[in-house]
Motif scaffolding. Structure first.
Motif: not given
Length: 437
Positions: A74-76, A69-71, A44, A46, A52
């Motif tokens: 608010g994070r990827k 990818e965005w989950d 992950y 943040d 971005d």
């Protein structure tokens, strides 16, 4: 990074200093092969508010094997592939995405989550085939080679599946791009990388295509060539012009940076100008030029991973010891003492390296020295893999002039690579992928 995978309460903090900054992190999955078969690992990132950042994953062969990818929280997030239990080394790349602003004073955070590998049966066959081979060999079964053939067949099948999964992932990533970013040209990845290396700008579609399909090593080499030729050369010349030295004054010069960091300049007749240029490189540009060299020179880049690490450790350690002691230290005279300390160092360096606690840089130097001492013992009379970073300044820009090595690197690699004969490892199938991490 390895620690974070086992401790989900912690995270790694980093920051991008500008919109061109890129961070890399190498790590290994800290589980044994048979354990890794049953775990899935998620990474992950943040990001600072309003930013971005792209988080891209590469395997030890340099293949791009995941993009975060965005989950929805608010994070990827990205999943580390579970295609194979032999592959455990990866590299994470963090860079600015979509032209957004970066936040130099705020941190991004990378963390991990370990879950169950719900598709472990795909790699169960590898573990089981190896177990059967190992057991047969240990009990001296006269038919143990039949188990070796079965294991090799499983490895070949797993290798083909790895390629299939990689192709499917890349195609899925390409299909998910906006239509205007889907490359529709006929040029190959290698041709696009050649354009990049020559300093030509790729359009958005070409760049996205390269990011998906290019090998990390090839892409970094092309980017290094372009930077050295363009932005680095321009900045270097601007600094010289501020000192009253023109581009024409240094045309045709050759720069050499020794393994201990010493800089020499040839090809400039005016001794005053030559000394000024040498001082500028020594004080401001030497370290960066070294990084360009090891990223571009084929003699370094084409080494196996073990030999590459040895050669670059030698350079890093020589520079560090020169900075501490003010003199070149003969690595061949170093040794390990019975209590695990480094012997043969001058007192100031010995005290620093052997007595300092909880300092990441010094711990890194000590580990590198231990590896170097071991490699020197293994390599015997072949010598230490020193090299000189060499550059030519021609037509107003820098380029790497590959100077090679003073020792036989093929013979050295042969001594550092474990040799098997007549046992279960000697005819074990090796993947055809080249390791680049």
């Amino acid at each position: 990074m390895n620690f974070l995978i086992k401790d989900e309460t912690s995270s790694l903090k980093g920051n991008l200093s500008n919109d061109k900054d890129v961070d890399f992190y190498n790590f290994s999955i800290p589980f044994m092969n048979f354990q890794r078969n049953y775990f899935g690992v998620e990474a992950y990132i943040d990001m600072p508010k309003g930013c971005d950042y792209n988080l891209t994953l590469y395997d030890e062969y340099g293949n791009q094997v995941g993009k975060a990818e965005w989950d929805g929280e608010g994070r990827k997030k990205l999943n580390i592939p579970t295609w194979d239990i032999q592959t455990n080394k990866y590299c994470i790349k963090v860079e600015n995405g979509n032209g957004e602003e970066v936040s130099p004073d705020d941190y991004y955070k990378i963390s991990f989550h370990v879950s169950q590998n719900k598709e472990h049966e795909k790699t169960d066959t590898v573990r089981e085939a190896y177990g059967n081979l190992h057991n047969a060999y240990d009990r001296k079964d006269e038919n143990w080679r039949e188990y070796l053939e079965q294991y090799n067949a499983v490895l070949r099948g797993t290798e083909q599946n790895y390629l299939k999964e990689l192709e499917q992932l890349h195609q899925k990533q390409f299909d998910s791009l906006p239509e205007e970013k889907k490359y529709k040209g006929r040029r190959t990845v290698d041709e696009l990388l050649q354009d990049m290396a020559e300093g030509k700008d790729l359009n958005d579609a070409e760049l996205e295509y390269v990011k998906i399909f290019a090998n990390l090593k090839d892409m970094e080499k092309a980017q290094n060539k372009a930077e050295l030729k363009n932005s680095f050369s321009d900045n270097f010349v601007k600094d010289l012009e501020g000192m009253g030295i023109s581009r024409d004054d240094i045309e045709g010069m050759c720069v050499r940076i020794g393994s201990s960091g010493d800089v020499s300049v040839d090809g400039i007749e005016d001794s005053t100008v030559r000394e000024q240029v040498q001082k500028l490189i020594d004080e401001r540009y030497g370290d960066r030029m070294y990084q360009y060299y090891i990223g571009i020179a084929d003699s370094v880049g084409n080494l196996s991973s073990n030999t590459y690490q040895y050669a670059t450790d030698v350079q890093e350690v020589r520079r560090y010891l020169k900075g501490v002691t003010g003199e070149d230290i003969s690595l061949e005279n170093l040794y390990l003492t019975p209590d695990g300390k480094i012997g043969g160092l001058p007192d100031n360096a010995a005290n620093l390296i052997n007595k300092t606690k909880d300092n990441a840089k010094i711990e890194r130097m000590k580990d590198a020295l231990i590896d170097i001492i071991g490699n020197i013992r293994i390599s015997g009379d072949l010598g230490v893999p020193d090299f000189t970073s060499q550059f030519q300044f021609k037509d107003g820009v820098f380029s790497v002039a590959d100077s090679g090595f003073a020792v036989d690197m093929g013979a050295l690699d042969g001594r550092l690579t474990p040799q098997y004969s007549g046992n279960m490892y000697s005819d074990m199938y090796q993947y055809q992928f080249k390791k680049v991490l």
